[in-house]
Structures are given as structure tokens and as C-alpha cells.
Design an enzyme around this catalytic site. Structure first.
Site, PDB file in Angstrom:
ATOM      1  CG  ASP A 238      -5.656  -2.830   3.897  1.00  0.00           C
ATOM      2  OD1 ASP A 238      -4.547  -2.509   4.357  1.00  0.00           O
ATOM      3  OD2 ASP A 238      -6.369  -2.059   3.210  1.00  0.00           O
ATOM      4  N   GLY A 239      -4.143  -4.007   7.008  1.00  0.00           N
ATOM      5  CA  GLY A 239      -3.999  -3.216   8.228  1.00  0.00           C
ATOM      6  C   GLY A 239      -3.177  -3.903   9.294  1.00  0.00           C
ATOM      7  N   GLY A 240      -2.033  -3.310   9.614  1.00  0.00           N
ATOM      8  CA  GLY A 240      -1.212  -3.820  10.720  1.00  0.00           C
ATOM      9  C   GLY A 240      -0.507  -5.131  10.424  1.00  0.00           C
TER      10      GLY A 240
ATOM     11  N   GLY B  86       1.553  -1.818   4.218  1.00  0.00           N
ATOM     12  CA  GLY B  86       1.933  -0.437   3.961  1.00  0.00           C
ATOM     13  C   GLY B  86       3.203  -0.060   4.688  1.00  0.00           C
ATOM     14  CB  SER B  87       3.815   1.189   8.132  1.00  0.00           C
ATOM     15  OG  SER B  87       3.043   0.213   8.764  1.00  0.00           O
TER      16      SER B  87
ATOM     17  CG  MET C 155      -8.309   7.228   2.466  1.00  0.00           C
ATOM     18  SD  MET C 155      -7.460   7.346   4.039  1.00  0.00           S
ATOM     19  CE  MET C 155      -6.498   5.817   4.008  1.00  0.00           C
TER      20      MET C 155
ATOM     21  CG  ASP D 143      -5.011   2.391   1.056  1.00  0.00           C
ATOM     22  OD1 ASP D 143      -5.913   1.552   1.126  1.00  0.00           O
ATOM     23  OD2 ASP D 143      -3.823   2.145   1.361  1.00  0.00           O
TER      24      ASP D 143
ATOM     25  CG  HIS E 267      -9.049  -0.093   0.290  1.00  0.00           C
ATOM     26  ND1 HIS E 267      -8.341  -0.246   1.462  1.00  0.00           N
ATOM     27  CD2 HIS E 267     -10.356  -0.128   0.645  1.00  0.00           C
ATOM     28  CE1 HIS E 267      -9.180  -0.358   2.485  1.00  0.00           C
ATOM     29  NE2 HIS E 267     -10.419  -0.274   2.018  1.00  0.00           N
TER      30      HIS E 267
ATOM     31  N   GLY F 255      -0.063   2.393   9.450  1.00  0.00           N
ATOM     32  CA  GLY F 255       0.739   2.301  10.672  1.00  0.00           C
ATOM     33  C   GLY F 255      -0.040   2.008  11.949  1.00  0.00           C
TER      34      GLY F 255
ATOM     35  CG  HIS G  73      -3.890  -1.774  -1.213  1.00  0.00           C
ATOM     36  ND1 HIS G  73      -4.980  -2.608  -1.315  1.00  0.00           N
ATOM     37  CD2 HIS G  73      -4.183  -0.900  -0.222  1.00  0.00           C
ATOM     38  CE1 HIS G  73      -5.896  -2.240  -0.438  1.00  0.00           C
ATOM     39  NE2 HIS G  73      -5.444  -1.210   0.242  1.00  0.00           N
TER      40      HIS G  73
ATOM     41  CG  MET H 217     -11.002  -2.773   6.096  1.00  0.00           C
ATOM     42  SD  MET H 217      -9.498  -2.292   5.235  1.00  0.00           S
ATOM     43  CE  MET H 217      -8.733  -1.169   6.388  1.00  0.00           C
TER      44      MET H 217
ATOM     45  CB  SER I   7      -0.880   0.015   1.245  1.00  0.00           C
ATOM     46  OG  SER I   7      -1.287   1.345   1.505  1.00  0.00           O
TER      47      SER I   7
ATOM     48  N   GLY J 211      -8.540   4.238   7.315  1.00  0.00           N
ATOM     49  CA  GLY J 211      -8.250   5.674   7.385  1.00  0.00           C
ATOM     50  C   GLY J 211      -6.774   6.025   7.491  1.00  0.00           C
ATOM     51  CG  PHE J 212      -5.257   7.385   9.957  1.00  0.00           C
ATOM     52  CD1 PHE J 212      -4.770   8.628   9.549  1.00  0.00           C
ATOM     53  CD2 PHE J 212      -6.547   7.314  10.473  1.00  0.00           C
ATOM     54  CE1 PHE J 212      -5.549   9.779   9.670  1.00  0.00           C
ATOM     55  CE2 PHE J 212      -7.333   8.458  10.599  1.00  0.00           C
ATOM     56  CZ  PHE J 212      -6.838   9.695  10.199  1.00  0.00           C
TER      57      PHE J 212
ATOM     58  CG  MET K 241     -11.108   3.251   2.787  1.00  0.00           C
ATOM     59  SD  MET K 241      -9.495   3.219   3.578  1.00  0.00           S
ATOM     60  CE  MET K 241      -8.460   3.112   2.137  1.00  0.00           C
TER      61      MET K 241
HETATM   62  C1  DX5 Z   1      -5.777   1.819   5.917  1.00  0.00           C
HETATM   63  C2  DX5 Z   1      -5.419   1.364   4.535  1.00  0.00           C
HETATM   64  C3  DX5 Z   1      -4.298   0.425   4.458  1.00  0.00           C
HETATM   65  C4  DX5 Z   1      -2.989   0.944   5.025  1.00  0.00           C
HETATM   66  C5  DX5 Z   1      -2.283  -0.219   5.632  1.00  0.00           C
HETATM   67  O1  DX5 Z   1      -7.030   2.431   5.890  1.00  0.00           O
HETATM   68  O2  DX5 Z   1      -6.524   0.709   3.927  1.00  0.00           O
HETATM   69  O3  DX5 Z   1      -4.108  -0.082   3.137  1.00  0.00           O
HETATM   70  O4  DX5 Z   1      -2.162   1.555   4.093  1.00  0.00           O
HETATM   71  O5  DX5 Z   1      -1.148   0.248   6.254  1.00  0.00           O
HETATM   72  P1  DX5 Z   1      -0.351  -0.625   7.333  1.00  0.00           P
HETATM   73  O6  DX5 Z   1       0.115  -1.850   6.639  1.00  0.00           O
HETATM   74  O7  DX5 Z   1       0.720   0.298   7.762  1.00  0.00           O
HETATM   75  O8  DX5 Z   1      -1.336  -0.922   8.426  1.00  0.00           O
HETATM   76 ZN    ZN Z   2      -6.179  -0.302   2.012  1.00  0.00          ZN
END
Ligand code: DX5
Ligand code: ZN
Length: 229
Positions: A183-185, A205-206, A44, A42, A73, A152, A40, A144, A15, A149-150, A75
Site C-alpha cells: 500500500d502506497g505509491g 489510491g491516486s 485515520m 483508510d 486499514h 499520492g 480499501h 506499507m 483506496s 497518512g496521505f 491508522m
Molecule cells: C496511505 C493509505 C493508502 C493511500 C494510498 O496512508 O494507507 O491506502 O490511499 O494512496 P496512493 O496509492 O495514492 O499512494
Molecule cells: Zn491504506
């Protein structure tokens, strides 16, 4: 090849939300050559989620610098507004949120009509059964594992059970055409466990756009998944 529980190739989707936006082209090239299966993206809108990112013009630019398939994706509220432009910029698949679409059936048919693959994302509080009536209209379900939304954020531990419940639902309904994405963490440290629960597509992502070079992160991911086969 790294295989999921249901025998499919595990796809890794970096991402770009955590990439350095001032060097986006370079970051995307690096992730592409390190082995990204999908990119990916995102999107928003500051309404569905309390954050703003980028829209179709940035995606148009990205399409020109990589051959890796793009997945959006969304949002955003009223996701249908953006679909024609995304199709025009060569989007491979588009995922919309169950919580953001009052007429999900219609939106999903529009995505396919425009020649793209269709996905539905479920936020953490949305039960897995919400996809029951639309399984034949989707190519992907996105569970999810943080609140959207964010980047990290920390992985919500209950998600392990939810991924397994979604795997079960898809298997019982014979929906082998539907990919199960998370997706996420997700980090190298927990990727094997989400795959064990039944995920076959993993957004990161992070972990990928952090301090460690992309290439090294991909090596780490492959090692952990191979050890787990
Ligand atoms: C959050 C996004 C994710 C995000 C994941 O709303 O949908 O795709 O970038 O980032 P990490 O992998 O850092 O949780
Ligand atoms: Zn995403």
C-alpha cells in the site's frame, strides 16, 4: 487470471482516499464495476497519523451501495474501540498497525472473535520479523510502501527488498494462509515489480481515482500483469 508468485489470484484494492468525496457513491460504483476485488478504506484519527478521514458512519453507507468486500486499514490509536461497529457494518477484514497497538495479540483475537479477517500493517521503519509471533493469528500482512497518512506519495524504493523479505519469511514459516498486501505509491508502472517481489494484494489510491477513468486504469493493470506472467 493474474497469479502471484505463490500461485494466488492477485487482488486489486482501490483506496477511496483519493476519490472525490463529494461523489463518493458514484466513485465506489465505478471502481466496483471496473473490477475491484476489495475496497480499501483508510480510517485515520489525527493522532496515529497527522490526517483525518472518515469513520464507521461513512462505512455503513458504503456497505449499502456495493457488494465488493470491504477492508478497513485502521491508522488510529486504540483500534479496538471501533471493531464492534465495523463488524456490524459487514467489514470483511480489518488491518491494524503494529505501531499503534500495545496489545496486538489481544486486538487480533478480538477481530477474529467478531467474525472478521485480521491483518497487521507495518510502517516503513518496522522490520518484517515483527509478525513472527502472530502468524497464526492473521490472514493478512500489509507492508506499507509509503509512510501512512496521505495518498499520492512516492513509493519508497527500499520497499522492494522489504516485500521480498516478507515473502521469504511467510514462505519459510509455511504461512500460505497469509496474504501479502502492499500500500502506497503503486501505479500501473511499478505493479509488476511489487508482484515479482511477492505481493499478492495491491492497494491503489491516486492511480485509480486520478484523471484516467477507472476502467482504463484496470485495463492497464491487467495488461501489465499479464505481460509479466
Ligand atoms: C496511505 C493509505 C493508502 C493511500 C494510498 O496512508 O494507507 O491506502 O490511499 O494512496 P496512493 O496509492 O495514492 O499512494
Ligand atoms: Zn491504506
Amino acid at each position: 487470471m493474474m497469479l502471484s508468485r505463490n500461485g494466488r489470484k492477485i487482488l486489486i484494492a482501490p483506496s477511496i482516499l483519493s476519490a472525490d468525496f463529494l461523489a463518493l457513491g458514484e466513485e465506489v460504483r465505478e471502481a466496483s464495476s471496473a473490477g475491484a476485488d476489495l475496497l480499501h478504506l483508510d480510517m485515520m484519527d489525527g493522532h496515529f497519523v497527522p490526517n483525518l478521514t472518515f469513520g464507521p458512519p461513512v462505512i455503513e453507507g458504503l456497505r449499502k451501495i456495493t457488494d465488493v468486500p470491504l477492508e478497513a486499514h485502521l491508522m488510529v490509536e486504540h483500534p479496538e474501540i471501533y471493531l464492534p461497529e465495523l463488524a456490524q457494518y459487514g467489514m470483511h477484514r480489518v488491518t491494524v498497525h503494529w505501531e499503534a497497538s500495545s496489545h496486538l495479540h489481544y486486538v487480533l483475537s478480538r477481530i477474529r472473535e467478531l467474525g472478521m479477517r485480521a491483518g497487521v500493517a507495518l510502517s516503513p521503519a518496522t522490520p518484517v520479523t515483527m509478525v513472527s509471533e502472530i502468524l497464526d493469528m492473521i490472514d493478512l500482512v500489509l507492508v506499507m510502501t509509503v509512510n501512512p497518512g496521505f495518498g499520492g506519495q512516492s513509493f519508497i524504493p527500499h520497499s522492494f527488498e522489504k516485500i521480498a523479505a516478507m515473502r521469504d519469511l511467510l514462505d519459510k514459516r509455511g504461512a500460505s494462509h497469509v496474504r501479502l498486501e502492499v500500500d502506497g505509491g503503486i501505479k500501473p508502472a511499478n505493479i509488476a515489480r511489487v508482484v515479482d517481489c511477492g505481493a499478492d494484494t495491491v492497494v491503489m489510491g491516486s492511480a485509480i481515482f486520478g484523471d484516467t477513468p477507472c476502467e482504463a486504469v484496470f485495463r492497464d493493470i491487467r495488461k501489465r500483469l499479464e505481460e509479466n506472467q
